[in-house]
Structure formats: structure tokens, C-alpha cells
Design an enzyme around this catalytic site. Structure first.
Site, mmCIF file in Angstrom:
data_model
loop_
_atom_site.group_PDB
_atom_site.id
_atom_site.type_symbol
_atom_site.label_atom_id
_atom_site.label_comp_id
_atom_site.label_asym_id
_atom_site.label_seq_id
_atom_site.Cartn_x
_atom_site.Cartn_y
_atom_site.Cartn_z
ATOM 1 N N ARG A 1 55.987 -8.043 -12.354
ATOM 2 C CA ARG A 1 56.900 -8.376 -13.453
ATOM 3 C C ARG A 1 56.265 -7.935 -14.764
ATOM 4 O O ARG A 1 55.117 -7.467 -14.786
ATOM 5 C CB ARG A 1 57.132 -9.882 -13.505
ATOM 6 C CG ARG A 1 55.826 -10.693 -13.568
ATOM 7 C CD ARG A 1 56.058 -12.156 -13.788
ATOM 8 N NE ARG A 1 54.869 -12.950 -13.576
ATOM 9 C CZ ARG A 1 53.869 -13.102 -14.438
ATOM 10 N NH1 ARG A 1 53.908 -12.447 -15.583
ATOM 11 N NH2 ARG A 1 52.827 -13.863 -14.167
ATOM 12 N N HIS B 1 41.640 -21.305 -16.260
ATOM 13 C CA HIS B 1 42.330 -20.175 -15.636
ATOM 14 C C HIS B 1 43.636 -19.805 -16.343
ATOM 15 O O HIS B 1 44.410 -19.004 -15.823
ATOM 16 C CB HIS B 1 42.605 -20.448 -14.144
ATOM 17 C CG HIS B 1 41.380 -20.790 -13.355
ATOM 18 N ND1 HIS B 1 40.377 -19.876 -13.111
ATOM 19 C CD2 HIS B 1 40.996 -21.951 -12.767
ATOM 20 C CE1 HIS B 1 39.416 -20.458 -12.401
ATOM 21 N NE2 HIS B 1 39.776 -21.716 -12.178
ATOM 22 N N LYS C 1 48.220 -13.157 -1.347
ATOM 23 C CA LYS C 1 46.971 -12.504 -1.747
ATOM 24 C C LYS C 1 46.248 -11.839 -0.579
ATOM 25 O O LYS C 1 45.652 -10.771 -0.734
ATOM 26 C CB LYS C 1 46.053 -13.522 -2.435
ATOM 27 C CG LYS C 1 46.563 -13.978 -3.801
ATOM 28 C CD LYS C 1 45.631 -14.987 -4.416
ATOM 29 C CE LYS C 1 46.012 -15.288 -5.865
ATOM 30 N NZ LYS C 1 47.343 -15.836 -6.012
ATOM 31 N N GLU D 1 36.457 -15.780 -1.420
ATOM 32 C CA GLU D 1 35.941 -14.653 -2.189
ATOM 33 C C GLU D 1 34.562 -14.984 -2.743
ATOM 34 O O GLU D 1 34.254 -16.146 -3.018
ATOM 35 C CB GLU D 1 36.849 -14.341 -3.381
ATOM 36 C CG GLU D 1 38.117 -13.625 -3.038
ATOM 37 C CD GLU D 1 38.916 -13.300 -4.282
ATOM 38 O OE1 GLU D 1 39.898 -12.558 -4.160
ATOM 39 O OE2 GLU D 1 38.577 -13.790 -5.377
#
Length: 617
Positions: free
Chosen positions: A297, A235, A116, A200
Site C-alpha cells: 500500500r 515499534h 511473513k 529471527e
């Protein structure tokens, strides 16, 4: 076009790929573990190879066995589906090195987007907006804490190698940072073998917006518009839709153009998804939507994009992998109507969403709905793989139309004896806030009390059960006298058992239920029922010290012995199913009067495991 294709996956996505490959005249080869030998995808393929035992690490994740199967069957290409090895750059390289076609993203693109922090740095260089945060190499707790303080709480700690909701911790205050950082790193080390994190800014009204992109080997990249995947639980996506509610044309253009820039920045080829996080507190605005990550993907939710664009994305994958240009240019793609997808899982919402496994004696879906499923009636849900039973995909002229169709599809789903979240999905799709488009990632948590079906049968269920056990009215005059009383108004009381409990019911609530083999289906729920048994004495429960298995699973730890004294809340056993552990606790102070299981035992839901006596006197 590729002549033969080995599918390095199983279940629903394997069947999905086989369907399109056969339509294109491509020979298909399935691989399977021993427990999957009788699964539909194995029968539907032109050839099949067993590659190991049930654990994925001994079958679907064995690169050497997959390559050997491809070689032995003469496969020209390998499609990885999603999950398993679909985003494994080393496997993609091994496939290419073996002289096979890899129906997936280039290995370099997978690596570029795999971490990330590195991905975000690349996106910044490409002019793609990213969430405010810290991506630095200094991973000391002090530096991370200082960066979090500077960003302002709440913040999100994310493992750089994370995914699937793992390796993420929300921190609401500075005093919680150290503990949450340590917890996040432990999970990241266990799940990904990498303890690095990024920080973040936590978005208070988050919307999960993602854009479907596609590239070919001729340098073209297009987008197929956006999806909204905000309806999540822990999530994990629950309901997805396309397009995103509240997305105006200007914002759509900005987000989709950013997604295309992101794909071009890594020379992308094939199907991919650029995921964004949006601050939805004031609606969707281009300056409040930021890049999160890229999935290199095909996505589970790709059918909603297919529905609104009229395109077959697996066909696109096979054509691009064969060296053909993209089937359509950007100006030839458009949105028609609205589509929604709901994931029907083998889980029990009324029991903390614990997994449910076992035979599928009943598995029926309503007509007029696209069903992508890896299982069929008469099969089973095993504890070894993903618990998704099916995806319900609907398409309507408007969003309200699609939501109504989805709610009806979930209500009409019939599964037994495996428990599912169908009733939960029906309630979510019909909730006024969802219908109005007021959704964000906290929707399910906020409305859980209205979405999770009650443990006890509703009046409608009881009335339907009572009516189902009554004999049908007779045509003769005396047959219409059920409940007749000579000195009072007619009254009819019916003794019935529902879910093992006795009820005395006066029918009067009409409900459009259906029944089969002693089970009543209503609004996505299933209830075993029948006439009240004469010997009924009530079910076991906490009051009598009976500790029952809350889910089917394997006993991985027995922490008490027969005759042992235990305290209320003390851990006695640990069950495991579908990688989820559940500790069973003593209901009160007492003595272990019976211990019915040993470590390693497989037990169905409802099995008596331990009985505790209070030891009075």
C-alpha cells in the site's frame, strides 16, 4: 483517467487523496462515520456518504457498506488509503468483482506478502537477502526453542501475521524463551487470529530502511529510493527521512535493486514499500541489510519520497490504476536535497505518552512547512481513531538543514487543550546524535531523559508567563519605573499561576513565546497561565488522596466502593482511550471517601475520580 473515486478511508490520507484527485479532474466521494460528519475531508469531497457509527467495525471496515456507497454514488474506483482495508485481499477482490477499479496492489500480491514466513521464502527464491532465522512449519515450543538456541541470543519472536509492532517479543536469554513465546502467541491470537510465529536473529544496532517501489500493468517496476524510519517508539515510527543517512551509492544500488526484485517476484502493481532491517553497528553495508516485509500500500511517510523526487505518488497511483504506464522510467528519477517528516500525535509524553482527546481550540503550524492533517482548529480529536493530528514535512538542501527546519517546525506548533508530542519531536530533531545521523531504533529509549519534556515549567516558560501578565511599558517617564526601589537596585517580582500552580517570578530570561486565550506556547509546549488567584490553595495530588484522570477516556471498570478499605497500589479504576487501558491505583493505605464516577462514564483529563482518606484516628 478514472472519472470518479470513492475513498475508503478518513482523515489525513482522505484529504491527501482528494487534493491530487481534484487536480486531475477526478470526482471524489468520501465515506464517513457519524462522528466524522463535520470533518474536513467530508466537506472537501464532491460527495459524501455516512456508512455507520463511530467504531471502525461498524463503518470504515464494513465492506458491504463501502461497496454500496460506491454503487449508489456511481464511483468508478475505490482508493483504500492506508490502514483499515488497504491490505485486505478479500476486499480488493470484492471491489474488482463489482466492476470497480481497485487503486491498490493486486489481491494475489497482497496475499503473497501478507504472511511473513511465506513472504520470506518467496524472497529467498528471488535472491533477496533475508534476516537469519527460522521459518519452518514445526511450531512446537521445543522446536522453536531449539532453533532460537541455534541462532544465538538475543532473538526476536514475530507473529507471521503481525504488524504495527504487535506480536513481537525480544528474548535475551534461553531461560526467557518459553514465557516470551506464550506471551507473543496470546497477543497474536487476539490481534490477528493466528498464533504462528517465526524466529529471527535480533540485530543489536538496528536501522529501519525501506524502499519505495512502484509497478504498472505493463510489466515495469521502478524504485524511488530509500527512506530511513529508524526513529521509533515501541515499534511505532516517529520521524522518517529520505534519503537514509550514511547510505553510499553502492549500498543504495544494492538495496534498491533488491527491492525491485522483491516487487517483481510477486508481479507487483501500484505503490508498495519493501522494508529492510540493517545492522548499523559499522555503518550501512550491503551485506548487513536484510528483507523484513513488504507493505502492499501507500505508506504514511510517502511525503518525504515526494519531496526528494518531485513526484506525486497519489497521482502515480491513479495513473497506474487507469492503465497508464509509469510516469517516469528509472533513469529519469533522482534525489534532490533531504526531507524529514514528524508525526504530531495527540498524546502526553510527560504522562507516559497516554492519549489526549478533546476540542482543538488552538491548532496552528508555522509557515513554510508542508502540513498533512486530518483535523483543523475548532474541530476535535476523538477517542475512536488514530491519534495523529498532523505530519510536519520539511525539505532542505542538506540533512542538517532539514533537521533544523523540522526542529523549528515542531517548536512552532501550537495545540490546545489537547496535549501533543510536539516538544518531544523538537528535542529529538535537535539532539546532537540525531543531527549527526547517529540513529537506530533504540535512539528514543536511550535518550528519553533528554527528549521527554519535564512536567514542571522551565524558567523560560515562567519568565515568559510573568512578562505576559505585566502591562506593557508606558511612554511616559513613570511607566519605565517597574520594579523601582529608592534604596536598592530595581527588582520586579511577579505572582503568576502556570498549569494551576503559583510561582513568584523575577523576569530576566528572554523567551520567544506567544500567547492566546490564557495559554502560553513555547518550544512546542502549551501552558495555561494567568495572574495568581487570591483563593489559590494548591492542586490536588497524591498527598491529599485525590486520584485524577490522567487522560480523557471512558471508565471501563470500577473496582472499589465508597467506604471500602484499600491498600497502597491496589487497582481502583480502569480507563480506556484510543484502545489503551490505564489502571488507577490507590496512592496509600486508606478508605474510599469519595467515588465520583460509574462504569461507562466519559471523563476529561484532570477529573477527580476517587478520593482516599488515610483514616487516621
Amino acid at each position: 483517467m478514472i472519472e470518479s473515486l470513492l475513498i475508503a478511508n478518513r482523515g489525513e490520507i482522505a484529504r491527501r487523496i482528494i487534493r491530487t484527485a481534484k487536480a486531475l479532474g477526478v470526482r471524489t466521494i468520501a465515506v464517513h462515520s457519524d462522528v466524522d460528519a463535520d470533518m474536513p475531508f467530508v466537506r472537501e469531497a464532491d460527495a459524501a456518504v455516512c456508512i455507520g457509527t463511530a467504531p471502525a467495525g461498524d463503518s470504515y471496515l464494513r465492506q458491504d457498506r463501502l461497496l454500496a456507497a460506491a454503487r449508489d454514488t456511481g464511483a468508478a474506483a475505490i482508493h483504500p488509503g492506508y490502514g483499515f482495508l488497504s491490505e485486505n485481499a478479500e476486499f480488493a477482490e470484492a471491489v474488482i468483482a463489482a466492476g470497480l477499479v481497485w487503486v491498490g496492489a493486486p489481491p494475489a500480491s497482497i496475499r503473497a506478502m501478507g504472511l511473513k514466513d511465506a513472504a520470506k521464502e518467496r524472497m529467498i527464491a528471488a535472491g533477496v537477502p533475508v534476516t537469519p532465522g527460522y521459518l519452518g512449519a514445526d511450531q512446537s515450543p521445543g522446536r522453536l526453542r531449539a532453533e532460537a538456541d541455534a541462532i544465538g541470543y538475543p532473538v526476536l519472536i514475530k507473529a507471521v501475521a503481525g504488524g504495527g509492532g504487535k506480536g513481537m517479543r525480544k528474548v535475551d536469554a534461553a531461560g526467557d524463551f518459553a514465557e516470551m513465546l506464550e506471551s507473543c502467541r496470546r497477543e497474536a491470537a487476539a490481534s490477528f487470529g493466528n498464533t504462528q510465529v517465526l524466529i529471527e536473529k535480533y540485530i543489536l544496532s538496528p536501522r529501519h530502511i525501506e524502499v519505495q517501489v512502484f509497478g504498472d500493468t505493463h510489466g515495469q517496476v521502478v524504485h524511488l529510493f530509500e527512506r530511513d524510519c529508524s526513529l521509533q517508539r515501541r515499534h511505532q515510527k516517529v520521524i522518517e527521512e529520505a534519503p537514509a543517512p550514511g547510505m553510499d551509492e553502492g549500498t543504495r544500488a544494492a538495496v534498491c535493486d533488491a527491492a525491485v526484485r522483491a516487487a517483481k517476484a510477486v508481479d507487483y502493481v501500484g505503490a508498495g514499500t519493501i522494508e529492510f532491517i540493517a545492522d548499523g553497528s559499522e555503518g550501512l553495508r550491503a551485506d548487513r541489510i536484510w528483507f523484513m516485509e513488504m507493505n502492499t500500500r501507500l505508506q504514511v511517510e510517502h511525503p518525504v519520497t515526494e519531496a526528494i523526487t518531485g513526484q506525486d505518488l497519489v497521482e502515480w497511483q491513479l495513473r497506474v490504476a487507469s492503465g497508464e504506464p509509469l510516469p517516469k522510467r528509472q533513469d529519469a528519477l533522482s534525489i534532490t536535497g533531504w526531507a524529514m517528516e514528524a508525526r504530531v500525535y495527540a498524546e502526553n509524553p510527560g504522562n507516559g505518552f497516554l492519549p489526549s482527546t478533546g476540542p482543538l481550540d488552538r491548532l496552528r503550524f508555522p509557515p513554510g512547512v508542508r502540513i498533512d492533517s486530518g483535523v483543523e482548529e475548532g474541530g476535535a480529536v476523538t477517542p475512536y481513531y488514530d491519534p495523529m493530528i498532523a505530519k510536519l514535512i520539511v525539505h532542505g538542501a542538506t540533512r542538517r538543514d532539514a533537521a533544523a527546519r523540522l526542529a523549528a517546525a515542531a517548536r512552532g506548533t501550537q495545540v490546545w487543550p489537547v496535549r501533543t508530542n510536539a516538544a518531544f519531536l523538537a528535542k529529538a530533531a535537535a539532539h546532537p546524535d540525531f543531527v549527526a545521523g547517529r540513529v537506530d531504533t533504540g535512539f528514543i529509549e536511550r535518550h528519553a531523559d533528554r527528549l521527554i519534556p519535564p512536567a514542571e515549567p522551565s524558567p523560560a516558560v515562567l519568565a515568559a508567563a510573568a512578562m505576559a501578565i505585566l502591562p506593557p511599558p508606558s511612554a511616559d517617564p513613570w511607566g519605565g519605573l517597574r520594579g523601582f526601589r529608592s534604596n536598592a537596585a530595581p527588582s520586579l517580582a511577579v505572582e503568576v499561576e502556570v498549569a494551576g500552580k503559583p510561582y513568584l517570578i523575577t523576569p530576566g530570561v528572554e523567551a520567544a513565546a506567544s500567547t492566546a486565550d490564557g495559554v502560553l506556547f513555547l518550544d512546542g509546549e502549551a501552558w495555561p497561565f494567568g495572574p495568581r488567584r487570591a483563593d489559590h490553595v494548591g492542586g490536588a495530588g497524591e498527598g491529599d488522596g485525590a486520584v485524577l484522570s490522567p487522560m480523557p477516556g471512558r471508565v471501563i471498570a470500577v473496582l472499589v466502593d465508597a467506604g471500602q478499605t484499600v491498600a497502597r497500589g491496589e487497582r481502583m479504576l480502569v480507563l480506556e482511550a484510543m484502545k489503551m487501558e490505564q489502571a488507577l491505583l490507590a496512592p496509600f493505605d486508606g478508605i474510599v471517601a469519595e467515588l465520583r464516577v460509574a462504569e461507562g462514564a466519559q471523563v476529561p483529563e484532570g477529573t477527580l475520580l476517587v478520593r482516599i482518606d488515610k483514616g487516621e484516628g
